[in-house]
Design a protein around this motif. Structure first.
Motif, short mmCIF file in Angstrom:
data_model
loop_
_atom_site.label_atom_id
_atom_site.label_comp_id
_atom_site.label_asym_id
_atom_site.label_seq_id
_atom_site.Cartn_x
_atom_site.Cartn_y
_atom_site.Cartn_z
N GLU A 75 36.20 22.16 11.11
CA GLU A 75 36.23 20.69 11.27
C GLU A 75 35.70 19.57 10.22
O GLU A 75 35.56 18.50 10.50
N LEU A 76 35.46 20.18 9.18
CA LEU A 76 34.78 19.39 7.72
C LEU A 76 36.00 18.43 7.51
O LEU A 76 37.10 18.89 7.41
N GLU A 77 35.69 17.16 7.25
CA GLU A 77 36.52 16.16 6.80
C GLU A 77 36.72 16.37 5.39
O GLU A 77 36.42 17.15 4.60
N PRO A 78 38.08 15.75 4.86
CA PRO A 78 38.54 16.03 3.50
C PRO A 78 37.55 15.71 2.17
O PRO A 78 36.81 14.50 2.86
N GLY A 79 37.52 16.26 1.52
CA GLY A 79 36.72 15.71 0.26
C GLY A 79 35.02 16.06 0.41
O GLY A 79 34.42 15.40 -0.01
N ILE A 80 34.81 17.15 1.46
CA ILE A 80 33.23 17.38 1.73
C ILE A 80 33.00 18.46 0.86
O ILE A 80 33.76 19.41 0.91
N GLY A 151 41.98 17.90 2.50
CA GLY A 151 41.29 18.53 3.88
C GLY A 151 41.34 20.22 3.90
O GLY A 151 41.26 20.66 4.90
N GLU A 152 41.88 20.88 2.76
CA GLU A 152 42.01 22.34 2.75
C GLU A 152 40.42 22.92 2.91
O GLU A 152 39.77 22.72 1.53
N LEU A 153 40.23 23.79 3.62
CA LEU A 153 39.07 24.39 3.71
C LEU A 153 38.96 25.52 2.45
O LEU A 153 39.88 26.17 2.46
#
Length: 525
Positions: A75-80, A151-153
């Motif tokens: 569920e991480l937001e993009p760019g984190i 947003g790619e993990l």
């Protein structure tokens, strides 16, 4: 921060290249191209060893499977970019070199995740080693969790040991998108098929979940799982041609089991009451989309029950397996949605055959009349068969393929059911059923014959047929008869073909799709 080449929904780069930068081809390298590629990779193995690195280390400890990684950070937001350290492992399925960054996708048995490999994080030597990795290599990765701008993990390897080679693939994988197009090659090289074919992996996941479901359901009903011999001194439990082997020390021929029935019923005599076995079974017969010489059967026996109990538990086992393996009881058969939870009709074999042939058929009829009907409908038969077995051949010729939805075909002739009790209302028929789905027999069950005198007579009839040339007939099993003389209570028995059940739930038409290593002709030299 740069990102990989755009890809289509199936992962194929939209610029026409493979993720390793090579032009897409139609499959595995062939001829001298394959040998040159293998030589290059073997050269890489030699170079690693010369530098003191081991291309095949003994073990690797990971902190997370890739499914666990996605569950924890999906569920991480993009760019984190996080400081969360993980250690993962997998096979490199896609790889794209973008200068000082390498993007790769690795896969373990639980899923896939992207690697974001940065020269700044690894240093020159480690980054060069990462760039030199090939598709198919197994790697271990230590790094931190992040997401790209889209947003790619991803996992960003960190430090000199951020990417570690775990096993060098010497042979290149088949093409990711075209795969192994030849079905014979797919079945021979199942290891390669499973690497690149998501659908093949799903078939075997369904099979695993089906078997696990059956075990769980039977445990709830108090059945005990047992193991019985694979090598039998007598052929029995089914009509089939056996494989024959020889035991040198005992100097005797033995047979690979064609069924486990007679041993399981010995256990009922012994008082175990509810037993089952999921058994590898062998029949020396043809190979087709429905038959493999070695296959898996689940057989169970229940004291104090009869064939009606067996039909009830068959429905429960199949519908529960569908829910557990698929999440639904609805399957597609011949393009039609069929709900396995709907009641299954019950209809006698002789009624199916009579309607299909347009003539009244019954095992009591004169043999000449039964043969005449068989001849009219192209149903083949042997000279030593009686009317009952000829009627079975007529059923197979005129009706069997038309039984599409789950249906219990009941009331088999005594002649083809040597271990089943006579029907309490018709002495020429037995209390036996077969479950047919999509024109295939999926299960077989009956009220078990427990009269040792009648069983001996049935065995002797089988022995006579065998001596007359019937290679599928059984013989007289004296030890089993001795067991019956100690007394076997009323008993119901059931056998379910695990391979065919997996075919139904996986929605495939060939047994080879659900058998990991099917029997095949030897490869041409």
């Amino acid at each position: 921060m740069s990102e990989p080449t755009p890809t289509s929904a199936d992962g194929t780069p939209t610029d026409g290249t493979r993720p390793d930068g090579n032009s897409a081809d139609d499959g595995e390298h062939v001829g001298s191209g394959l040998e040159a590629e293998k030589a290059r990779r073997l050269g890489r193995v030699a170079a690693l060893r010369e530098s003191g690195d081991e291309p095949y280390p003994y073990r690797f400890d990971r902190s997370h499977t890739l499914a666990e990684l996605r569950s924890g950070w999906g569920e991480l937001e993009p760019g984190i970019e996080t400081d969360d350290a993980v250690t993962i492992a997998g096979r490199i399925m896609l790889k794209r070199d973008s200068g000082k960054l390498v993007f790769a996708t690795i896969r373990d048995r639980s899923g896939e995740v992207q690697l974001f490999v940065s020269k700044a994080e690894l240093g020159d030597d480690a980054f060069a080693g990462a760039k030199a990795l090939d598709l198919g290599d197994w790697v271990g990765v230590s790094g931190t969790v992040m997401t790209t701008r889209k947003g790619e993990l991803s996992v960003k390897p960190v430090g000199e040991a951020g990417v570690r080679l775990l096993a060098k693939a010497i042979r290149p994988m088949p093409d990711k998108w075209h795969g192994l197009t030849d079905t014979d090659t797919r079945f021979r090289q199942r290891y390669a098929d499973l690497i690149i074919n998501d659908e093949a992996r799903r078939h075997f996941e369904i099979r695993h979940e089906t078997v696990a479901s059956i075990r769980q359901t039977l445990a709830v009903h108090g059945y005990v799982e047992v193991e019985t011999p694979v090598l039998h001194p007598e052929v029995g439990g089914a009509h089939a041609r056996p494989f024959v082997t020889h035991h040198n020390t005992l100097d005797m021929d033995l047979y690979l089991r064609i069924a486990v029935e007679l041993y399981l019923k010995r256990l009922i005599v012994g008082g175990m009451e509810r037993v089952y076995e999921i058994a590898r079974t062998f029949r020396n017969e043809g190979i087709s989309t429905r038959h493999n010489p070695e296959f898996t059967m689940m057989e169970l026996y229940q004291a104090f029950g009869d064939w009606t109990d067996m039909m009830d538990i068959t429905e429960e086992l199949v519908t529960t397996a569908a829910r557990d393996a698929l999440g639904t009881t609805i399957v597609e058969i011949r393009g039609e949605a069929v709900d396995l939870a709907d009641p299954w009709p019950r209809k006698r074999m002789i009624d199916f055959a009579s309607e299909g042939a347009g003539a009244a058929l019954h095992p009591s009829m004169p043999l000449a009349d039964a043969r005449r009907v068989a001849d009219e409908h192209g149903a083949a038969y042997d000279e030593h068969w009686g009317s009952g077995r000829v009627i079975e051949a007529i059923f197979e010729a005129v009706a069997e393929d038309g039984v599409v939805r789950p249906t219990f075909v009941t009331g088999h002739p005594v002649e083809i059911s040597p271990l089943a009790r006579v029907d309490r209302h018709d002495p020429f028929l037995t209390e036996r059923f077969e479950l047919f789905v999509d024109g295939r027999e999926l299960a077989n069950g009956y009220s078990e014959l427990n009269d040792p005198v009648e069983q001996r007579a049935r065995f002797e009839e089988e022995q006579a047929a065998k001596e007359a040339g019937d290679s599928e007939a059984g013989s007289v099993d004296e030890d089993y008869l001795r067991a019956l003389e100690y007394g076997m209570p009323p008993t119901g028995g059931l056998g379910i073909g695990i391979d065919r059940l997996a075919m139904l739930l996986a929605g495939v038409d060939s047994i080879k799709e659900v058998v990991l290593f099917p029997t095949l002709r030897p490869e041409a030299p």
